[in-house]
Design an enzyme around this catalytic site. Structure first.
Site, short mmCIF file in Angstrom:
data_model
loop_
_atom_site.label_atom_id
_atom_site.label_comp_id
_atom_site.label_asym_id
_atom_site.label_seq_id
_atom_site.Cartn_x
_atom_site.Cartn_y
_atom_site.Cartn_z
N SER A 1 -12.16 -8.96 -2.76
CA SER A 1 -10.82 -9.31 -2.28
C SER A 1 -10.53 -10.79 -2.55
O SER A 1 -10.50 -11.20 -3.72
CB SER A 1 -10.71 -8.95 -0.79
OG SER A 1 -9.37 -8.91 -0.36
N ASP B 1 -7.82 2.35 -1.03
CA ASP B 1 -7.53 0.98 -0.59
C ASP B 1 -6.03 0.82 -0.36
O ASP B 1 -5.22 0.99 -1.27
CB ASP B 1 -8.02 -0.01 -1.65
CG ASP B 1 -8.05 -1.45 -1.17
OD1 ASP B 1 -7.39 -1.76 -0.16
OD2 ASP B 1 -8.75 -2.26 -1.81
N HIS C 1 -10.46 -0.38 1.65
CA HIS C 1 -10.65 -1.78 1.27
C HIS C 1 -12.06 -2.27 1.56
O HIS C 1 -12.56 -3.17 0.88
CB HIS C 1 -9.62 -2.65 1.99
CG HIS C 1 -9.51 -4.04 1.46
ND1 HIS C 1 -9.12 -4.32 0.17
CD2 HIS C 1 -9.77 -5.25 2.04
CE1 HIS C 1 -9.11 -5.63 -0.03
NE2 HIS C 1 -9.51 -6.21 1.09
#
Length: 270
Positions: free
Chosen positions: A96, A219, A247
């Site tokens: 991320s 996600d 995620h």
């Protein structure tokens, strides 16, 4: 936990050792370096790697940055840590926001990186990422304290897959973990908003190192099409999509993720 004085801050890190090529693991927004310990550190050490984790700026016990900081600062932190430890050139894995940091490192200091894995990352912030970030910042600045149980179920809905949400035993475990470990938005305020990047895809066409872009099928934060865009922009990038996870895929389906990561870093897969 040792500290390295790099780029104007005291950066906390762990060097888990190992005889092979170093791998630096860079966590996402609000996550400490220890998030990698349960699954990725053991898998990479078993594959023979020296594994290094760090607490990014904004995550104690790394020193505070009263004047604030940027994505470039965070990439410079990782570069400084690699140099401090004499670990370069090395491999880098980011999740991320950690993926964005790794991407900027690949542009700014390519001589420090041999290859990179970019998980749940992208090359631009779309409308949803921008809206989520703005909401997180508004909440942090409001001073409102959300009860841990409320925060836990919201995080579960946002970051886990239907596969986990529909498994009641696993979901109870996750809710317990999230309730105990969920970050307080006010304590990570300095990191909020850094994932809202302009379209960097044209710049990422200058990345020369081999990369593996990993998307997580369910996600809701960085949807897979954004990761596919990233992979398409990087000339030496491969793309894979892990089903049955959201995620937090590297924690939700660690065996599948570790297989992809270790295989790529060992040169078995691209």
């Amino acid at each position: 936990m040792p500290f390295a004085r790099v780029n104007g801050t005291a950066l906390s890190y762990d060097d888990h050792g190992g005889p092979g090529e170093p791998v630096v693991l860079v966590a996402g927004t609000g996550s400490p370096g220890r998030v990698w310990r349960a699954h990725q550190v053991p898998a990479l050490k078993a594959a023979g790697h020296r594994v290094i984790t760090l607490d990014n700026r904004g995550i104690p016990p790394t020193g505070p940055s009263p004047a604030g900081f940027t994505l470039d600062d965070m990439a410079a932190d990782v570069a400084g840590l690699i140099e401090h430890l004499g670990a370069g050139p090395c491999q880098v894995v980011g999740h991320s926001l950690g993926g964005l940091i790794a991407q900027e490192l690949l542009l700014a200091r390519p001589e420090l990186v041999t290859r990179a894995v970019l998980m749940a990352s992208c090359g631009r912030a779309d409308a949803l990422i921008t809206a989520m970030s703005a909401a997180d910042i508004e909440l942090a600045d409001s001073g409102v304290k959300i009860p841990p149980a409320v925060s836990a179920y919201r995080q579960a809905l946002q970051n886990l897959s239907p596969r986990t949400l529909n498994d009641e035993d696993r979901l109870r475990d996750w809710l317990g973990i999230l309730e105990l470990s969920g970050p307080d938005p006010s304590t990570i305020r300095a990191q909020l908003g850094l994932e809202v990047v302009p379209n960097r895809l044209p710049h990422y066409r200058r990345i020369t190192r081999p990369c593996l872009v990993i998307a997580f099928q369910d996600d809701l934060v960085v949807r897979p099409h954004l990761s596919r865009e990233l992979a398409a922009a990087i000339p030496a990038a491969a793309y894979t999509e892990i089903p049955g996870c959201g995620h937090y895929g590297y924690l939700e389906r660690p065996d599948a993720v570790n297989e992809a990561v270790v295989g790529f870093l060992s040169g078995v897969a691209r």
